[in-house]
Design a protein around this motif. Structure first.
Motif, mmCIF file in Angstrom:
data_model
loop_
_atom_site.group_PDB
_atom_site.id
_atom_site.type_symbol
_atom_site.label_atom_id
_atom_site.label_comp_id
_atom_site.label_asym_id
_atom_site.label_seq_id
_atom_site.Cartn_x
_atom_site.Cartn_y
_atom_site.Cartn_z
ATOM 1 N N CYS A 1 14.021 60.921 3.931
ATOM 2 C CA CYS A 1 15.283 61.098 4.645
ATOM 3 C C CYS A 1 16.395 60.277 4.005
ATOM 4 N N SER B 1 18.953 64.170 5.693
ATOM 5 C CA SER B 1 18.257 64.751 6.843
ATOM 6 C C SER B 1 18.099 66.267 6.719
ATOM 7 N N MET C 1 15.221 66.804 4.551
ATOM 8 C CA MET C 1 14.069 66.393 5.336
ATOM 9 C C MET C 1 13.626 67.537 6.247
ATOM 10 N N ALA D 1 19.113 69.565 10.170
ATOM 11 C CA ALA D 1 19.113 68.114 10.358
ATOM 12 C C ALA D 1 18.482 67.739 11.699
ATOM 13 N N GLN D 2 18.816 68.481 12.771
ATOM 14 C CA GLN D 2 18.214 68.209 14.081
ATOM 15 C C GLN D 2 16.719 68.478 14.062
ATOM 16 N N GLY E 1 14.752 68.319 11.447
ATOM 17 C CA GLY E 1 14.137 67.228 10.689
ATOM 18 C C GLY E 1 14.074 65.936 11.479
ATOM 19 N N LEU E 2 15.083 65.711 12.331
ATOM 20 C CA LEU E 2 15.107 64.505 13.162
ATOM 21 C C LEU E 2 13.929 64.488 14.129
ATOM 22 N N MET F 1 10.966 62.537 12.281
ATOM 23 C CA MET F 1 11.207 61.143 12.634
ATOM 24 C C MET F 1 10.706 60.786 14.038
ATOM 25 N N TYR G 1 13.068 53.619 9.864
ATOM 26 C CA TYR G 1 14.027 54.492 9.188
ATOM 27 C C TYR G 1 15.345 53.811 8.821
ATOM 28 N N GLN H 1 19.214 56.983 14.613
ATOM 29 C CA GLN H 1 19.621 58.354 14.944
ATOM 30 C C GLN H 1 18.684 58.992 15.979
#
Length: 452
Positions: free
Chosen positions: A38, A43, A46, A259-260, A262-263, A267, A336, A340
């Protein structure tokens, strides 16, 4: 009989400790690796990385699940037999070949979602290695020899991370290099576990009278439902993951949707699953233990093992949920170097008791020869998730995604628990649930006084 139980208990605890240590190392290094990806690629990349692996997971599950489960069950129930293991290996290789051909052909069709087809295709040569490793690991675990599987998985993780750090920086195709590192690491792990197998079994004749190998139809009967069920569920899982960014994009746009995604996937969920390292080890060893008890009709032993595992899982999962919710921001910053996903981590922490109980109960059901029921639960759950992502998620966005996770876990856990209670003839006391739940709430309230 009592002496045998004590030896089994000592061996079980010893193996659990080693598997827990291994799983902890793997999960910690995996979280660190995702943080590095990331930070290095962003992201959005990611999210695409997670998306590629969610599709490749179909091939991994098809290649590994049936071969591993059949080797574990058959070795635990009938003892080690070279020809029986060979049949499990051949079944795994056959399925992995079919999965490899399917993924290779579908890679160009998935390029609008995954990008360059080479990123998926470069993972495919690792599937036969995964099948061979899975069958051999099943044999080792059923025999109580956990050292070689542990070393093989640590070698695979370490090699994958090392090659990624070497190949990705400065590359014009960093995602492809990440996949290449993964494939090479799977090959190294396969060579290691094969060498360990020949070292332990290859040069030594089997002791005692030679037993007839298990028939092909028995190996297919045991491994088939698991392969079919996990394969279909993985197919639906891949479809679900392809639909999630599309559904989220109606609210945030394509880049922000990735991105969301991947979040959450890259993560938040890895931290939620990190404490389950202990449960993963226990489930791995519960399958052959319960299979032996089921084959010998040790009813009281089955009731003791299942009820104790259920109670310990509830206590552990509620405590883990309280700790993760309280330390959400420090944990995200630690792994991380940003916060986020901290708020999402705190919101999803109550998922832990449902996730962990469902995982342990599912493993126990497989040990009790209930893999067909697990297939039904998993498939119906996956179908509902796909329908949710296709028709509801575009209207609700990220909150709808989180709501889906909760509803899915409630449904799956409820079906699995009800089946276990019936099969194992175990009764649940409300105290088993309310006492650890109340303790978790109290622990969270206390910790929040000291943690920002």
């Amino acid at each position: 009989m009592q002496g045998a139980v004590k030896i089994n208990r000592r061996t079980f605890l010893y193996s659990t400790c080693w598997l827990t240590l291994e799983s902890t190392i793997l999960r910690l290094s995996g979280i660190w690796m995702r943080g590095w990806i990331c930070e290095t690629l962003g992201s959005v990349q990611m999210g695409r990385y997670q998306l590629i692996f969610s599709v490749f997971a179909l091939g991994v599950v098809l290649s590994a699940s049936g071969a591993n489960f059949a080797a574990t069950r058959l070795t635990a129930e009938h003892g080690y037999n070279r020809r029986t293991l060979r049949r499990c290996l051949l079944l795994g290789l056959l399925v992995s070949g079919i999965a490899a051909a399917g993924l290779y052909g579908c890679a160009p069709l998935l390029s609008p979602f995954l990008g360059n087809p080479a990123s998926l295709r470069i993972l495919i040569p690792g599937l036969p290695c995964i099948a061979v490793s899975a069958a051999l690991k099943g044999c080792f675990v059923a025999e109580g020899h956990t050292g070689a599987p542990i070393a093989a998985e640590l070698l695979e993780q370490g090699t994958g991370i090392g090659l990624s750090l070497l190949l990705v920086p400065g590359s014009t195709a960093p995602l492809t290099m990440l996949m290449l590192a993964s494939t090479l690491s799977e090959g190294c792990a396969c060579l290691f576990i094969a060498a360990a197998y020949f070292h332990r079994y290859g040069r030594k004749p089997q002791r005692g009278p030679q037993k007839a190998p298990v028939q092909w139809k028995e190996a297919v009967r045991i491994g088939g439902p698991v392969t079919t069920g996990t394969g279909l569920r993985s197919l639906l899982f891949s479809l679900e993951n392809l639909l999630i960014p599309r559904g989220l994009s109606t609210h945030t746009g394509a880049e922000n949707a990735l991105a969301q995604y991947g979040l959450v996937q890259g993560m938040v969920l890895p931290i939620l699953q990190f404490p389950s390292a202990l449960l993963f080890a226990a489930v791995t060893l519960l399958v052959p233990e319960l299979a032996r008890c089921c084959a010998r009709h040790f009813t009281k032993r089955i009731q003791l093992v299942t009820s104790r595992a259920f109670r310990l899982t509830l206590c552990f999962s509620f405590a883990s949920a309280a700790l993760i919710a309280a330390f959400a921001f420090p944990l995200c910053h630690l792994f991380y170097r940003n916060t986020q996903g901290a708020l999402l981590l705190r919101v999803t922490a109550p998922l832990l008791p449902l996730m962990y109980v469902d995982s342990v109960v599912d493993g126990m059901l497989k040990g009790l020869d209930q893999q067909t029921w697990s297939l039904f639960c998993n498939l119906t759950d996956s179908c509902m998730r796909v329908l949710w992502c296709a028709f509801v998620l575009p209207y609700l966005g990220l909150p709808g995604y989180i709501l889906m996770l909760f509803l899915s876990e409630i449904y799956n856990a409820a079906l699995s628990i009800s089946r276990l209670l019936k099969v194992a003839d175990v009764e649940i006391s409300p105290i088993w649930v309310f006492l650890p739940a109340g303790g978790a709430v109290l622990l969270y309230v206390i910790l929040r006084q000291f943690v920002p």
